[in-house]
Write a protein that holds these residues in place. Sequence first.
Motif, PDB file in Angstrom:
ATOM      1  N   ALA A   1       8.432   1.191   0.534  1.00 49.03           N
ATOM      2  CA  ALA A   1       7.644   0.336   1.432  1.00 49.03           C
ATOM      3  C   ALA A   1       6.215   0.868   1.554  1.00 49.03           C
ATOM      4  N   ALA A   2       6.085   2.180   1.661  1.00 52.52           N
ATOM      5  CA  ALA A   2       4.749   2.778   1.736  1.00 52.52           C
ATOM      6  C   ALA A   2       3.990   2.556   0.429  1.00 52.52           C
ATOM      7  N   LEU A   3       4.684   2.716  -0.686  1.00 51.80           N
ATOM      8  CA  LEU A   3       4.047   2.491  -1.990  1.00 51.80           C
ATOM      9  C   LEU A   3       3.607   1.039  -2.148  1.00 51.80           C
ATOM     10  N   GLU A   4       4.430   0.112  -1.666  1.00 47.63           N
ATOM     11  CA  GLU A   4       4.062  -1.299  -1.744  1.00 47.63           C
ATOM     12  C   GLU A   4       2.795  -1.573  -0.937  1.00 47.63           C
ATOM     13  N   GLY A   5       2.678  -0.935   0.229  1.00 49.90           N
ATOM     14  CA  GLY A   5       1.471  -1.073   1.042  1.00 49.90           C
ATOM     15  C   GLY A   5       0.250  -0.523   0.325  1.00 49.90           C
ATOM     16  N   GLN A   6       0.412   0.649  -0.280  1.00 51.81           N
ATOM     17  CA  GLN A   6      -0.685   1.230  -1.058  1.00 51.81           C
ATOM     18  C   GLN A   6      -1.052   0.319  -2.221  1.00 51.81           C
ATOM     19  N   GLY A   7      -0.041  -0.224  -2.877  1.00 52.05           N
ATOM     20  CA  GLY A   7      -0.279  -1.118  -4.000  1.00 52.05           C
ATOM     21  C   GLY A   7      -1.067  -2.348  -3.598  1.00 52.05           C
ATOM     22  N   ALA A   8      -0.759  -2.885  -2.426  1.00 53.84           N
ATOM     23  CA  ALA A   8      -1.476  -4.065  -1.937  1.00 53.84           C
ATOM     24  C   ALA A   8      -2.944  -3.730  -1.661  1.00 53.84           C
TER      25      ALA A   8
ATOM     26  N   LYS B   1      -6.331  -5.205  -3.651  1.00 50.94           N
ATOM     27  CA  LYS B   1      -7.524  -5.766  -3.000  1.00 50.94           C
ATOM     28  C   LYS B   1      -8.792  -5.087  -3.510  1.00 50.94           C
ATOM     29  N   GLU B   2      -8.746  -3.751  -3.642  1.00 47.82           N
ATOM     30  CA  GLU B   2      -9.911  -3.018  -4.143  1.00 47.82           C
ATOM     31  C   GLU B   2     -10.234  -3.432  -5.570  1.00 47.82           C
ATOM     32  N   ILE B   3      -9.199  -3.586  -6.399  1.00 53.99           N
ATOM     33  CA  ILE B   3      -9.407  -3.999  -7.785  1.00 53.99           C
ATOM     34  C   ILE B   3     -10.081  -5.373  -7.824  1.00 53.99           C
ATOM     35  N   ALA B   4      -9.592  -6.297  -7.022  1.00 50.97           N
ATOM     36  CA  ALA B   4     -10.178  -7.644  -6.982  1.00 50.97           C
ATOM     37  C   ALA B   4     -11.640  -7.595  -6.545  1.00 50.97           C
ATOM     38  N   SER B   5     -11.937  -6.756  -5.560  1.00 57.11           N
ATOM     39  CA  SER B   5     -13.298  -6.614  -5.059  1.00 57.11           C
ATOM     40  C   SER B   5     -14.223  -6.057  -6.142  1.00 57.11           C
ATOM     41  N   ILE B   6     -13.741  -5.071  -6.875  1.00 60.67           N
ATOM     42  CA  ILE B   6     -14.537  -4.480  -7.949  1.00 60.67           C
ATOM     43  C   ILE B   6     -14.757  -5.496  -9.068  1.00 60.67           C
ATOM     44  N   LYS B   7     -13.727  -6.244  -9.411  1.00 67.17           N
ATOM     45  CA  LYS B   7     -13.875  -7.261 -10.464  1.00 67.17           C
ATOM     46  C   LYS B   7     -14.889  -8.328 -10.060  1.00 67.17           C
TER      47      LYS B   7
ATOM     48  N   GLU C   1      -6.660   1.016 -11.469  1.00 67.55           N
ATOM     49  CA  GLU C   1      -5.626   0.405 -12.308  1.00 67.55           C
ATOM     50  C   GLU C   1      -4.596   1.436 -12.748  1.00 67.55           C
ATOM     51  N   SER C   2      -5.034   2.661 -12.972  1.00 65.04           N
ATOM     52  CA  SER C   2      -4.111   3.737 -13.327  1.00 65.04           C
ATOM     53  C   SER C   2      -3.188   4.041 -12.146  1.00 65.04           C
ATOM     54  N   ARG C   3      -3.763   4.132 -10.941  1.00 68.58           N
ATOM     55  CA  ARG C   3      -2.949   4.369  -9.739  1.00 68.58           C
ATOM     56  C   ARG C   3      -1.960   3.231  -9.518  1.00 68.58           C
ATOM     57  N   GLN C   4      -2.424   1.997  -9.729  1.00 70.10           N
ATOM     58  CA  GLN C   4      -1.562   0.839  -9.551  1.00 70.10           C
ATOM     59  C   GLN C   4      -0.391   0.887 -10.548  1.00 70.10           C
TER      60      GLN C   4
END
Length: 110
Positions: free
Chosen positions: A48-55, A59-65, A19-22
């Motif tokens: 564009a690269a940052l948007e890809g990283q953000g996506a 997904k990782e955040i959703a998986s952890i939740k 969440e901090s990285r996001q």
Amino acid sequence: MPDTAAFKARLEADLEELESRQSRIADDLAEPLNADSSEQAIEMEDDAALEGQGALIAKEIASIKRALARIEDGTYGECVRCGGEIAPARLEARPEAALCIDCARSNERG
């Protein structure tokens, strides 16, 4: 049943870091583009690269939740597809894992 307290602490720490990285990515993306057009092109590529990283992070955040929700409802360590046990070694490697190794492999195949 795995030691959910240890996994919960690890998942919560991972969630906080993601969440901090996001948040940092969102801050970077919110910055206005440079007035210099050649700089704008570079910044747009970076965005564009940052948007890809953000996506990926989202997904990782959703998986952890979802994993934390399984801990809360007492189903952590059970495969969400077949109901079998997720191997402790798999949970050590991927504490957010929702599928046993067999279901994960069949999921990857198609």
